[in-house]
Design an enzyme around this catalytic site. Structure first.
Site, PDB file in Angstrom:
ATOM      1  N   ASP A 188       0.859  -1.230  -0.105  1.00 51.55           N
ATOM      2  CA  ASP A 188      -0.063   0.054   0.140  1.00 51.55           C
ATOM      3  C   ASP A 188       0.893   1.193  -0.002  1.00 51.55           C
ATOM      4  OD1 ASP A 188      -2.242  -1.689   0.361  1.00 51.55           O
ATOM      5  OD2 ASP A 188      -1.808  -1.884   2.587  1.00 51.55           O
ATOM      6  N   LYS A 208       2.393   2.335  -5.216  1.00 51.73           N
ATOM      7  CA  LYS A 208       3.059   2.022  -6.475  1.00 51.73           C
ATOM      8  C   LYS A 208       2.675   2.238  -7.730  1.00 51.73           C
ATOM      9  CE  LYS A 208       3.287  -2.358  -4.582  1.00 51.73           C
ATOM     10  NZ  LYS A 208       2.990  -1.963  -3.300  1.00 51.73           N
ATOM     11  N   GLY A 265      -3.666  -3.930  -5.021  1.00 52.03           N
ATOM     12  CA  GLY A 265      -4.806  -2.746  -5.493  1.00 52.03           C
ATOM     13  C   GLY A 265      -4.014  -1.565  -5.823  1.00 52.03           C
ATOM     14  N   HIS A 266      -3.546  -1.572  -7.173  1.00 55.23           N
ATOM     15  CA  HIS A 266      -2.928  -0.383  -7.407  1.00 55.23           C
ATOM     16  C   HIS A 266      -3.702   0.953  -7.707  1.00 55.23           C
ATOM     17  CE1 HIS A 266       1.276  -2.891  -7.791  1.00 55.23           C
ATOM     18  NE2 HIS A 266       0.600  -2.957  -6.847  1.00 55.23           N
ATOM     19  N   GLN A 286       2.522  -5.814  -3.383  1.00 51.52           N
ATOM     20  CA  GLN A 286       2.599  -5.777  -1.968  1.00 51.52           C
ATOM     21  C   GLN A 286       3.873  -5.033  -1.452  1.00 51.52           C
ATOM     22  OE1 GLN A 286       1.952  -9.182  -3.306  1.00 51.52           O
ATOM     23  NE2 GLN A 286      -0.161  -8.620  -3.088  1.00 51.52           N
TER      24      GLN A 286
END
Length: 426
Positions: A13, A16, A40-41, A221
């Site tokens: 988180d 990225k 979740g980008h 991650q």
């Protein structure tokens, strides 16, 4: 040509997706090398917000090739949802995206196994996202996995063997699931997956390098979730570190060039597991609210705390980070003072190196307190505008981490990104 790697240095988180989107214009190919749809980008630009789970964040820059590498585990159903949403918003995905034949498939039964395993753990839950990622990597390592390339040869028999094996495992755990509906949707998604170009991505990437093309590898991650070097067992199931780009894409170690390490100006963690600098007070709550620290995919509340330089130094070392990128500095704009953990105290002794376990009851963070900058920075356009206290904070971090901070993010939008002239402070 070299391959540059971009990865998170904390517990995921870190932001990225935004950075990949900012850096992509400089690269010909963008490749994801590990992880699954638990990533979740989030990218925000032109007033719209997108969350990518499995698809690399380079797809918004037209003309770039995006690759889902062999180290990724892919859920065809979630992939299809994500891909169709992108196509609706005008992304020509079929021309931009290629998928490794060696990537492993997440089966519907993997998700059921994930849930059953967590239930069986009871009080010692890891806090997985329940997407079947752990069981898929388990099958990969125990040589029972199903790969994207298998969809092209004798697939029905291979799938049924894998599924039946899982159903036996579930029955042994006292579960009697009906997977008819799940399976139907999954098989339809497999047909959809076959409409993409399925490639031997290791050949594709190495050929691109020989032709002088530039490649950016995107990690998911963060380093502290790496299966070898993270806070085990509260980790993900893959190697999230630079070395993971070699195994997850088929790139030789001597091909690695710049390593961009991304971190937040503070620290967060989702799910269970140790977190030495976690704040349980008003300050922690304030960071969470100001930083909107809720999971992009899960909506889970993130645990928040001060920056941990012991863990960051460790992550920089393991990854060979050459440039640091600091995210979410703007979240701390209004704090009177800011703390940074520079060492741990374990059983009354000062520890500077990251230890085998950070779960010790006796572990206490040793903090340095720095003055806050008390200036809203989200509208600034260059580092010349930075307040002195913020420059001091950057200088302090660069000295502690012995690595230049070359990009500073001061807000979620693509435009709120400031590149620093690090010759001045390297």
């Amino acid at each position: 040509m070299k391959v540059d790697v971009l990865l998170g240095l904390q517990w995921g988180d870190e932001g990225k997706g935004k950075v990949v989107d900012v850096l992509t214009p400089r690269y010909d190919l963008v490749a994801r090398f590990q992880g699954g749809p638990n990533a979740g980008h989030t990218l925000e630009f032109e007033g719209k917000k997108y969350v990518l789970r499995s698809i690399p964040s380079g797809v918004f820059q037209q003309g770039r090739t995006n690759i889902i590498g062999n180290g990724v585990v892919l859920d065809p159903v979630l992939f299809r949802e994500e891909a169709e949403a992108l196509e609706k918003s005008g992304v020509d995905l079929r021309h931009l995206l290629k998928i490794s034949k060696k990537a492993h498939l997440i089966l519907p039964t993997h998700r059921l196994l994930d849930a059953a395993n967590e239930r069986a753990k009871g009080g010692s839950k890891i806090g997985t996202t329940g997407k079947g990622i752990g069981p898929t990597y388990t099958d990969k390592v125990s040589r029972n996995g199903l790969r994207v390339g298998d969809t092209l040869h004798n697939f029905k028999a291979k799938y049924e063997a894998a599924r039946n094996r899982h159903l036996d495992m579930l029955r042994a755990m006292g579960e009697e699931p009906d997977i008819t509906a799940l399976e139907e949707k999954w098989l339809a998604a497999i047909d959809y997956l076959r409409t993409y170009e399925l490639v031997d991505s290791e050949h594709l990437i190495n050929k691109a390098l020989r032709e002088g093309k530039s490649v950016l590898c995107e990690g998911a991650q963060g380093t502290m979730l790496d299966v070898d070097f993270g806070s085990y067992p509260f980790v993900t199931s893959s190697n999230t570190v630079t070395a993971g780009a070699c195994t997850g894409l088929g790139i030789a170690p001597n091909r690695i060039g710049e390593v961009y390490g991304i971190f937040k100006a503070y620290c967060t963690r989702v799910g269970s597991g140790p977190f030495p600098t976690e704040l349980f007070d008003e300050t922690g709550k304030r960071i969470r609210d100001l930083g909107h620290e809720y999971g992009a995919v899960t909506g889970r509340e993130r645990r928040c705390g001060w920056i941990d330089l012991v863990a960051l130094r460790y992550a920089i070392m393991i990854n060979g980070v050459t440039q640091l990128i600091m995210m979410k500095s703007d979240v701390l704009d209004d704090f009177d003072e800011i703390k940074a953990c520079v060492a741990y105290e374990i059983d009354g002794k000062r520890v500077d190196d990251f230890p085998f376990s950070i779960e010790e009851e006796s572990l206490k963070p040793i903090y340095v307190t720095l003055p806050g900058w008390k200036t809203p920075m989200s509208q600034m356009h260059s580092e010349e505008e930075f307040p002195q206290a913020f420059r001091d904070y950057i200088a302090f971090l660069e000295k502690e981490l012995a690595t230049p901070i070359t990009i500073v993010s001061i807000g979620p939008d693509r435009k709120q990104t400031i590149e620093r002239h690090h010759s001045a402070n390297a």
